[in-house]
Enzyme design. Structure first.
Site, short mmCIF file in Angstrom:
data_model
loop_
_atom_site.label_atom_id
_atom_site.label_comp_id
_atom_site.label_asym_id
_atom_site.label_seq_id
_atom_site.Cartn_x
_atom_site.Cartn_y
_atom_site.Cartn_z
N SER B 157 0.84 -1.20 0.00
CA SER B 157 0.00 0.00 0.00
C SER B 157 0.88 1.26 0.00
O SER B 157 1.76 1.40 -0.85
CB SER B 157 -0.95 -0.07 1.20
N ASP B 322 -8.91 -6.45 -4.37
CA ASP B 322 -8.51 -5.13 -3.85
C ASP B 322 -9.13 -4.05 -4.72
O ASP B 322 -8.76 -3.88 -5.87
CB ASP B 322 -6.97 -5.05 -3.88
N HIS B 355 -8.14 -5.06 -0.09
CA HIS B 355 -6.82 -4.43 0.05
C HIS B 355 -6.02 -5.05 1.20
O HIS B 355 -4.81 -5.20 1.12
CB HIS B 355 -7.03 -2.94 0.29
#
Lengths: 201, 382
Positions: B157, B322, B355
């Site tokens: 991320s 995600d 995610h």
């Protein structure tokens, strides 16, 4: 070294940027990187193969030729695009050939010959879909959905304005026998074609 | 800590605070004259300092990536599933460094630290930090630790953005960049979610323009809402469905506005816990760093041109469900790497958790990550 790799590597100049479609466990690219100083990528969808490529340091991109094509590669961005033993497993081999020669200056293709005498003989005699070392599957579970013969492939190339620069015909063990050279469509099990656009040198 | 330590845990670890008193110039034009970075390390640095791996944290992360701080700690560090003996980032082979970034709220200098100029917390006066600033501070940290070149810089991320930025800003100082569940830049939708989170915080009446420390207050409600919005975007519809469905806390509808569905009470609980441990100004700062991140910006939007600076090899991983940073965003990054002729490997991992999947071990993810890092270790003779 496997004889087919020996043949293919002769056509890869040092420093060539190559794309290997359906690169499997990365054996060929690994060899070309180490022995020919080639760079490039393999495309693959089999998870185990992808893991093996990563483990041996072959750059591999998870990409499905049938659904994603090669749209993410620029025109002429590779010296050579390779496809060994995968042409018969894609949905539209004709389009893949076009794409190969769009993104690469030339292409190297190998595939099993469906006109090999043993396959012809098997079908004639038993009336059932033939199996061989090169095609070791049942008709219902085979990944090879677009089988063709050397003659078929060459006819497609003519129709598309694709020039065959070289052809080597080998048997299932990738041996290059003189008989197979004499009657390739009957005696050759696998051909290694080097192709380019008609107007390319 | 569990009753007995798992064999593949790095065990009990202690963070350390490193003080830096050479000013660091920041992208916003301001400088910090001095600052602290809180760091944890796992494993041993080898003789030629070639086996070091930097772990970059995501939005709400910090230095505690693996192991346990004490016997009272219930949960291990945030990436314990991937860091430890025999795990993808194998601490028998690598020296792993994890830090709390500048602007963080877990010990490194940030908005809740005392500003030496005023003797009061920085609050809103703390400069806006960018991903590039973090990378710069991490390079200074590497100098301090005697690490000239990282075997790999790894992050998920926002951490993945740092791993990518490293390859552009210090191309000679890392061999591999591992970018997981990340993106080359935020979309308008991503920025929109961040803006909702920031509005939730700044409109809390206890926020006091970011000077809530002076009043002994915390904008809890705003932080809780910000986290709730964020949390929804980190999960997938399917994973929420599986976890909560439409399950009610009691048997029947009450036709009111209390938390009746399990998912409501879960989000409130998560939000409240978060608001007790995280600093509101840090949340604002970190989300801004996300919004500003765009390595192609200085290259006329041409990411491939930006990537031409990189020298390292890349591993890019995305997760099928995600929707915060979709696989398409990772593919965009990979395609730019291909165009720039960088060495890159890419895989989209099929995982149902959205995610957050980058924090959860699945066989496919673990296999690929392990295979790649195993090769990195072999390269540096480990």
């Amino acid at each position: 070294m496997r004889p087919d790799l020996e043949i293919i590597q002769q056509w890869i100049q040092p420093g060539y940027h190559v794309l290997d479609l359906g690169c499997g466990d990365g054996t060929l690219l690994d060899y070309l990187q180490r022995e020919r100083g080639a760079s490039g990528f393999g495309l693959e969808i089999n998870p185990e193969h992808i893991t093996t490529c990563m483990s041996r340091g072959v750059p591999v991109i998870e990409q499905n030729l049938d659904t994603q094509g090669l749209g993410n590669f620029d025109d002429g961005s590779f010296d050579t695009v390779l496809m060994t033993q995968a042409l018969q497993a894609v949905r539209r081999p004709d389009r893949v050939l076009d794409e190969m020669l769009r993104v690469g200056r030339d292409g190297i293709v190998t595939f099993p010959n469906f006109a090999h005498w043993r396959l012809r003989w098997g079908l004639a005699l038993s009336g059932r879909m033939p199996e061989s070392e090169a095609l070791p599957y049942k008709w219902y579970n085979t990944p090879n959905i677009r089988l063709c013969t050397f003659k078929d492939f060459e006819a497609l190339c003519r129709q598309k304005g694709i020039r065959i620069k070289s052809r080597r015909v080998v048997d299932g063990q990738h041996q290059n026998s003189w008989l197979a050279r004499l009657w390739p469509n009957l005696l050759g099990e696998i051909a290694i074609y080097r192709i380019t656009r008609e107007n390319e040198q | 800590m569990p009753d007995s330590l798992p064999a593949d845990s790095v065990g009990v670890v202690a963070p350390q605070t490193l003080h830096f008193d050479t000013p660091i110039e920041l992208a916003c034009g301001q400088a910090l004259d001095s600052y602290d970075l809180v760091v944890e390390t796992y494993g041993q640095l080898n003789a030629d300092a070639s086996n070091a791996v930097l772990i970059c944290h995501a939005l709400s992360g910090h230095h505690h990536a693996a192991g346990y701080h004490s016997a009272d700690e219930r949960k291990p560090g945030w990436w314990d599933s991937c860091i430890g003996p025999g795990k993808p980032i194998d601490t028998n082979r690598f020296f792993v460094v994890s830090l709390n970034n500048l602007g963080g709220c877990h010990g490194s200098t940030g908005p809740n630290s005392i500003n030496p100029a005023t003797g009061k917390p920085y609050g809103p006066d703390f400069p806006v930090i960018t991903v590039g600033d973090w990378v710069k501070s991490q390079a200074l940290l590497a100098d301090r630790l005697g690490i000239q070149c990282w075997a790999a810089v790894v992050g998920g991320s926002l951490g993945g953005m740092q791993a990518l930025q490293w390859s552009l800003d210090y191309p000679e100082r890392l061999k591999h960049s591992v970018v997981i569940a990340s993106t080359p830049r935020l979309t308008a939708q991503n920025i929109a979610f961040n803006e909702v989170a920031r509005q939730a915080i700044t409109s809390d009446r206890e926020f006091h323009d970011g000077r809530y420390y002076d009043f002994g207050l915390v904008p809890r409600r705003g932080l809780m809402l910000a986290r709730m919005v964020g949390h929804i975007t980190y999960l997938s519809d399917a994973s929420m469905g599986e976890k909560f469905g439409r399950e009610l806390r009691d048997q029947a509808y009450k036709f009111g506005y209390d938390a009746e569905f399990q998912v409501e009470s879960y989000l409130r609980y998560q939000g409240e816990r978060f608001s007790e441990s995280f600093d509101a100004n840090t949340y604002l700062l970190m989300t801004k760093a996300l919004d500003y991140f765009d390595p192609a910006y200085d290259y006329g939007g041409d990411l491939a041109r930006a990537l031409a600076e990189a020298r390292c090899e890349f591993l890019v991983l995305s997760f099928s469900t995600d929707w915060r940073f979709t696989p398409a965003r990772s593919e965009e990054l990979v395609n730019a790497m291909i165009a720039a002729r960088r060495k890159v490997s890419y895989s989209e991992i099929d995982a149902p958790w959205g995610h957050d999947a980058f924090l959860i071990p699945t066989p496919r993810y673990t296999d690929i990550f392990t295979a790649y890092m195993d090769r990195v270790a072999r390269e540096v003779g480990q």
